[in-house]
Scaffold this active site. Structure first.
Site, PDB file in Angstrom:
ATOM      1  N   HIS A  72       0.811  -1.225   0.000  1.00  0.00           N
ATOM      2  CA  HIS A  72       0.000   0.000   0.000  1.00  0.00           C
ATOM      3  C   HIS A  72       0.836   1.262   0.000  1.00  0.00           C
ATOM      4  O   HIS A  72       0.357   2.321  -0.399  1.00  0.00           O
ATOM      5  CB  HIS A  72      -0.940   0.016   1.218  1.00  0.00           C
ATOM      6  CG  HIS A  72      -2.148  -0.829   1.022  1.00  0.00           C
ATOM      7  ND1 HIS A  72      -2.189  -2.162   1.357  1.00  0.00           N
ATOM      8  CD2 HIS A  72      -3.372  -0.546   0.503  1.00  0.00           C
ATOM      9  CE1 HIS A  72      -3.376  -2.649   1.065  1.00  0.00           C
ATOM     10  NE2 HIS A  72      -4.120  -1.696   0.535  1.00  0.00           N
ATOM     11  N   GLY A  73       2.054   1.178   0.455  1.00  0.00           N
ATOM     12  CA  GLY A  73       2.878   2.380   0.432  1.00  0.00           C
ATOM     13  C   GLY A  73       4.143   2.221   1.236  1.00  0.00           C
ATOM     14  O   GLY A  73       4.237   1.353   2.112  1.00  0.00           O
TER      15      GLY A  73
END
Lengths: 415, 492
Positions: free
Chosen positions: B321-322
Site C-alpha cells: 500500500h505504500g
C-alpha cells in the site's frame, strides 16, 4: 418497454446534457486558459489538463445553480454553510479563520514584523501597527460560543502586549471598536469587515496617538451601495441569498475632500507642503479592511488625521504582500514617508503561509532584490521572540492562544 | 482523471461511449486502449510512457515464457519479467523511502548528502504491476493464454475503469471477454446504475465524512470524542470511497460488456479478521493468496509455517500500500490477528461480541493506515484511550458541522444494513426483464440474468430508475458545489 425507456433515460440524459454543456462551455475554455499552459511541457506534466479541468468545471452551466441550491438547502435545513463560515445568532455570520487553531507560534510572526520595522527605521520611517480585533470578539453576544470570544480577547491582548514589549508603536483597535459598538454597528452582520462607523472609530484612535496634519477634510457623500456580505458566499450564491433570508448589507460611501484653505492656498497648494521634506504623506498599508473603499477606512483616516493618506493596501493579498510591494516601490524608496500605518487583522499573525518567501514574492519577483524575503525566511528558524502573557480575564482565560489554522483551503479564506 | 470529476462525467465518458459503440466489434479493444491511454495521460503524459513500456515488456516476456517453456528455458524470462516489474514498483514506490530511512539511520538526509531523487509516484503503478505479475505467473502456470495480441493485452493492462485503483483483475479471467463479449442494453443500463451507486457512495457519503477524519488526524492531541469520531469517520470514508470506486469500475466495465470480479462484500459485518479479508478488497486478497501465499507454501507445511505465511503475506500486503512504517504496522497488525485466529487463540462466534471485537481491531488498523506517520497514529490512539482529555476545545468543535454528523450516521446505517439493501436492490431493480444485475454469483458482477429472477416488477423497476436518476443528479450537484473529490486509493 416502459422499463427499458426508464433505464435508457438516464444515460440518454447524461449524453444530451454533456453535448449541450460542451457546446455551451467549451468554446470559451480555450480562450480562458493561460497561454503558458498550451506548451508541450505542460501537457507532459499534466498542468495543461489540470487547467482545462478547472476552467471547464467553472464554465459548466449547472455550476452556479449547484452551489446555490445545495447551499440554500443546507442553510434552510441545518442553518450551516461550508467550511469557512461560522453562523451566529440572528443572521450574524463569522469567519472560521477567527476560530481555528494556530499551527505556528505567534512569536515567529512577531520576529518577522521586527525585521520589517528595522528595515523601515533604516530608511528613517516610523511604523505604527494597528492589530485589528476579531469580529467575534467584539460581537460575542451574536456568536453561539461566547467562550470563543473570551479566547479571542485574550489573544488580542497578548498580541498587543507582545508588540509593545518589543518597543513597537501600536494602536489598540479593540478598545476603540468596543466603545463604538455601544452606539453604532462596527462590523457588518454578514461580512468579515468593519462598517464605516467601525473604521472611523479606529481612525480616530490612530489620530489621537499620532501627529496629524493641518488639512481639514470633510466627508462628501457619494453613493450608497447594497451588497451581500462576503461570508454569504460560504452559504449560497447571490441568486439564492435573498430567497433564504440572507439580507443585503448597505454601505454609505463618501469621499474625504480637502476643505478650501483660508490662509493663502493657491493653485500650487499650500506653500508649506509643496516643498516639504517628505513628498509622501502618511502611508497606509494592510488588507482589504484598508483597501476596499466600501469600508471608507482611508477616507476616515484622512479626516481624523487631517492629512492625505497614500494607500498601499490591497484586497485578497493579506497584510504582508502589500507591505513588501510597498517596500519595493521606487516611489516609496526614493521619497519615503515619515510614517507607515500597518493594519493587520490579528488572525493573520498565526498564518505561517503569509510569511513564506515564495508566497510573499508571488507576482513580484524583483521584490527588494529578494533580500528582504530571504531575511524573513531566516527569521523562521531563529529563536522566537518572547510573548507577553495577558492577564487572566474575568472568565479565567489566561491568554493562552488557541490556535488558528488559516488558509488550509483557499476557498475558506477571506481578506 | 477521476470518475467523480466533471471532465470524466461530461466529457470523457460520453465521448468514449459514443466512440466505443460506433467502432465495429473487431476494433473495440483498440478503442478501449486509446481511450484508456487518454484517460491515463490526462494525469501526466510522461508517465504514460512508463505504462506503455511496462506493458510491452511484460507482453514480450510472456511470449518468451510461452515460447521457451517446452525447451525448458522459460524460467529466465519469467524471472526477468518479474524482476522488471518489481523493479518499476521498487524504484517508483520504495526508493525514496529507502533512501530516507538509510540516511536517517546515519543522522542525515538525502539532500544533505547531495542526492535526492524527487520521484513522483505514478498513479496506479501498484495495480498495473500486480496485474502484469499475475499475467506472467499465469502464463508460466499455463493458466492464461500467451498468444494474445499486443493490443488486447495492452487494453487489459490499461483498461481505464480499473487502471488506477483496481479491482486487481487477472488476464486469465478476462481473456475470453477480450476476444468476445456481449453488449446488451440491459447490461449497459445495469452498468450505469452500478456506476451511479458507486458514485453516490463516494460523493455523497465518503466525501461528506472526510472532514471529520481530517480534523482528528490533523490534530496533534485529539481529545477522546474527536479521536473516536475521526477514526470511525475514516473507517467509513475509506470503505465508501474504495467500494464506491470498485462499484463504478464494475459498472463501467458492464457498460463495455465486461464482467469484473466483485471487490467488496459488506466487510463491516464480519465476525472475524479472517472473514473481514474475505469481504474487503477481495481482488487483493485473492491476488495475495494465489501469487504469494500459495507460492510460499500456503498451509501445506507445518502449522507454524502456515501462521508465518499468513503473517508475512499481510505484512507484504501492507507494504504494497505504500512506503511508510504505518503500512508495515498495519500489515503486521492484520497478519498477527489472522495467525491468532487461525491458531484459535481468538474465540470464534457469530454474536455481537465477535462483531464488536472485529470492528475494533479493524478500526485500530485503520488508524495506522490513515496516519501520515507513526507519531500521528499514536497521537490518535492515545486520544482514543483518553490521554488527551475528554472535552473537545471550542476551536475544534466549531469545525464539526451537523451535516457531517448526519452523513456519518447515514453511512453507519448503510454499512450495517448493506446486505439487506443489496437484497432489496436485487429484488426491485433486477426484477426487470433482461436485467443482469441481480441473482448472479457473488464473485462476479452481472453474471446473473433474467432467468434467475422469479418475477418481474415493472413499477419497482421504474421507481428504482427514478431513484438512480435522483442519485445521479444529487452527485452532479454535489460535485459541482464541492471544491475537489480526490480518491483515497489513488495514492497506492
Amino acid at each position: 418497454m416502459i422499463v427499458t425507456i426508464a433505464r435508457m433515460a438516464i444515460p440518454a440524459a447524461l449524453l444530451a446534457y454533456s453535448a449541450w454543456s460542451a457546446a455551451d462551455a467549451l468554446p470559451n475554455v480555450g480562450a480562458q486558459i493561460e497561454q503558458a499552459h498550451w506548451t508541450a511541457e505542460s501537457w507532459f506534466d499534466g498542468k495543461a489538463s489540470a487547467a482545462i479541468d478547472s476552467t471547464w468545471s467553472d464554465a459548466l452551466p449547472h455550476r452556479d445553480f449547484a452551489s446555490g441550491i445545495v447551499g440554500a438547502g443546507r442553510w434552510l435545513a441545518l442553518g450551516e454553510g461550508k467550511d469557512g463560515v461560522v453562523p451566529g445568532r440572528d443572521g450574524w455570520l463569522f469567519t472560521a479563520e477567527e476560530a481555528r487553531s494556530m499551527p505556528e507560534p505567534l512569536s515567529a510572526s512577531l520576529a518577522r514584523i521586527a525585521v520589517l520595522e528595522e528595515t523601515l527605521n533604516e530608511m528613517g520611517v516610523s511604523l505604527t501597527i494597528v492589530p485589528l480585533a476579531a469580529k467575534a470578539d467584539i460581537y460575542r453576544d451574536e456568536t453561539r460560543n461566547p467562550s470563543m470570544a473570551n479566547d479571542l480577547e485574550a489573544r488580542y491582548d497578548q498580541v498587543l502586549a507582545s508588540l509593545r514589549a518589543m518597543g513597537m508603536d501600536t494602536i489598540d483597535s479593540r478598545t476603540a471598536l468596543v466603545s463604538e459598538a455601544e452606539v453604532s454597528q462596527v462590523f457588518y452582520a454578514s461580512d468579515t469587515h468593519w462598517t464605516r462607523d467601525g473604521a472611523a472609530a479606529v481612525a480616530r484612535a490612530i489620530a489621537a496617538d499620532l501627529p496629524g496634519g493641518d488639512t481639514v477634510f470633510e466627508p462628501v457623500e457619494t453613493e450608497t451601495v447594497a451588497f451581500h456580505g462576503d461570508l454569504t458566499k460560504f452559504i449560497t450564491t447571490e441568486a439564492y441569498a435573498n430567497a433564504i433570508g440572507l439580507k443585503e448589507e448597505t454601505a454609505r460611501l463618501f469621499k474625504a475632500e480637502a476643505a478650501a484653505s483660508e490662509d493663502g492656498a493657491d493653485i500650487f497648494g499650500s506653500g508649506d507642503d509643496l516643498f516639504a521634506a517628505s513628498a509622501l504623506p502618511t502611508v497606509l498599508v494592510g488588507t482589504s479592511y484598508s483597501a476596499n473603499p466600501d469600508w471608507s477606512f482611508q477616507e476616515s483616516l484622512k479626516i481624523a488625521m487631517q492629512s492625505d493618506i497614500v494607500n498601499y493596501a490591497e484586497e485578497g493579498r493579506g497584510p504582508v504582500k502589500p507591505f513588501l510591494k510597498m517596500l519595493a516601490d521606487p516611489a516609496f524608496r526614493d521619497t519615503p514617508p515619515q510614517r507607515v500605518i500597518w493594519e493587520i487583522p490579528v488572525r493573520y499573525l498565526s498564518d505561517p503561509s503569509i510569511w513564506e518567501p515564495e508566497e510573499a514574492q508571488k507576482d513580484q519577483p524583483i521584490l527588494a532584490g529578494g533580500m528582504l524575503t530571504d531575511e524573513l525566511a531566516r527569521i523562521d528558524a531563529d529563536a522566537p521572540v518572547s510573548l507577553q502573557a495577558a492577564a487572566p480575564d474575568a472568565a479565567g482565560h489566561t491568554g493562552q492562544l488557541a490556535s488558528l489554522d488559516l488558509n488550509t483551503k483557499g476557498e475558506t479564506h477571506v481578506d | 482523471m477521476v470518475f467523480a470529476s466533471e471532465t470524466f462525467l461530461f466529457l470523457f465518458l460520453p465521448l468514449f461511449l459514443v466512440a466505443y459503440y460506433l467502432t465495429p466489434s473487431k476494433g473495440r479493444n483498440l478503442t478501449i486502449l486509446l481511450g484508456s491511454y487518454a484517460f491515463y495521460g490526462w494525469w501526466r503524459i510522461d508517465f504514460l510512457f512508463l505504462l506503455i513500456a511496462t506493458t510491452v515488456f511484460t507482453w514480450m516476456c510472456g511470449r518468451m515464457v510461452d515460447k521457451r517453456r517446452d525447451e525448458g528455458r522459460a524460467k529466465p524470462w519469467l524471472v526477468l519479467g518479474l524482476v522488471g516489474n518489481l523493479g518499476v514498483l521498487g524504484i517508483f514506490k520504495y526508493l525514496g523511502f529507502f533512501m530516507d530511512s538509510l540516511t536517517g539511520a546515519f543522522g542525515t538526509t538525502p539532500d544533505q548528502i547531495g542526492f535526492h531523487w524527487q520521484i513522483i509516484l505514478p498513479i496506479g503503478v501498484s495495480f498495473y504491476v500486480f496485474q502484469s505479475i499475475s499475467y506472467l505467473v499465469d502464463v508460466w502456470r499455463k493458466d492464461a493464454p500467451a498468444d494474445t495480441g499486443l493490443i488486447d493485452f495492452a487494453a487489459f493492462i490499461a483498461l481505464f475503469p480499473q487502471l488506477i485503483a483496481g479491482p486487481i483483475l487477472r488476464f486469465k479471467d478476462l481473456a475470453d471477454q477480450f476476444r468476445d463479449r456481449r453488449h446488451t442494453s440491459e447490461m449497459f443500463t445495469d452498468g450505469m446504475a452500478r456506476f451511479v451507486i458507486g458514485l453516490s457512495k463516494k460523493v455523497l457519503l465518503a466525501d461528506a465524512v472526510a472532514p471529520l477524519a481530517d480534523l482528528a488526524f490533523n490534530n496533534p492531541d485529539p481529545a477522546s470524542p474527536l479521536a473516536w469520531l475521526g477514526a470511525v469517520a475514516y473507517m467509513l470514508q475509506l470503505y465508501f470511497d474504495f467500494s464506491g470506486y470498485s462499484d463504478m469500475a464494475i459498472g463501467l466495465g458492464m457498460m463495455m460488456g465486461f464482467r469484473f470480479t466483485e471487490n467488496f462484500a459488506t466487510p463491516y459485518i464480519s465476525r472475524s479478521i479472517t472473514e473481514f479479508w474475505r469481504r474487503w478488497h477481495i481482488s487483493l486478497s485473492v491476488w495475495l493468496r494465489d501469487y504469494l501465499y500459495i507460492p510460499l507454501g500456503g498451509n501445506r507445511h507445518s502449522t507454524a509455517r502456515t501462521y508465518f505465511n499468513l503473517w508475512i503475506v499481510m505484512v507484504l500486503g501492507g507494504m504494497w500500500h505504500g512506503a511508510n512504517w504505518t503500512f508495515l504496522v498495519w500489515g503486521v497488525w492484520h497478519g498477527t490477528w489472522l495467525a491468532l485466529e487461525r491458531a484459535r487463540f481468538v474465540p470464534r462466534g457469530d454474536g455481537p461480541l465477535s462483531l464488536a471485537r472485529t470492528l475494533l481491531v479493524v478500526l485500530i488498523g485503520w488508524v495506522f493506515f490513515r496516519a501520515a506517520d507513526m507519531g500521528q497514529a499514536l497521537d490518535v490512539l492515545a486520544g482514543m484511550v483518553g490521554l488527551h482529555g475528554m472535552v473537545m476545545p471550542f476551536d475544534i468543535a466549531v469545525q464539526i458541522r451537523t451535516e457531517q454528523l448526519i452523513f456519518l450516521c447515514i453511512a453507519l446505517l448503510i454499512a450495517a444494513f448493506e446486505p439487506r439493501l443489496n437484497l432489496w436492490v436485487r429484488s426491485v431493480w433486477a426484477s426487470a426483464p433482461g436485467s443482469t444485475m441481480g441473482g448472479g454469483t457473488p464473485e462476479v458482477a452481472g453474471s446473473g440474468g433474467a432467468a434467475s429472477v422469479a418475477s418481474t416488477n415493472t413499477l419497482g423497476a421504474v421507481l428504482s430508475s427514478f431513484v438512480i436518476a435522483v442519485l445521479l443528479v444529487a452527485c452532479v450537484l454535489r460535485i459541482a458545489e464541492a471544491s475537489s473529490t480526490p480518491f483515497l486509493y489513488f495514492q497506492f
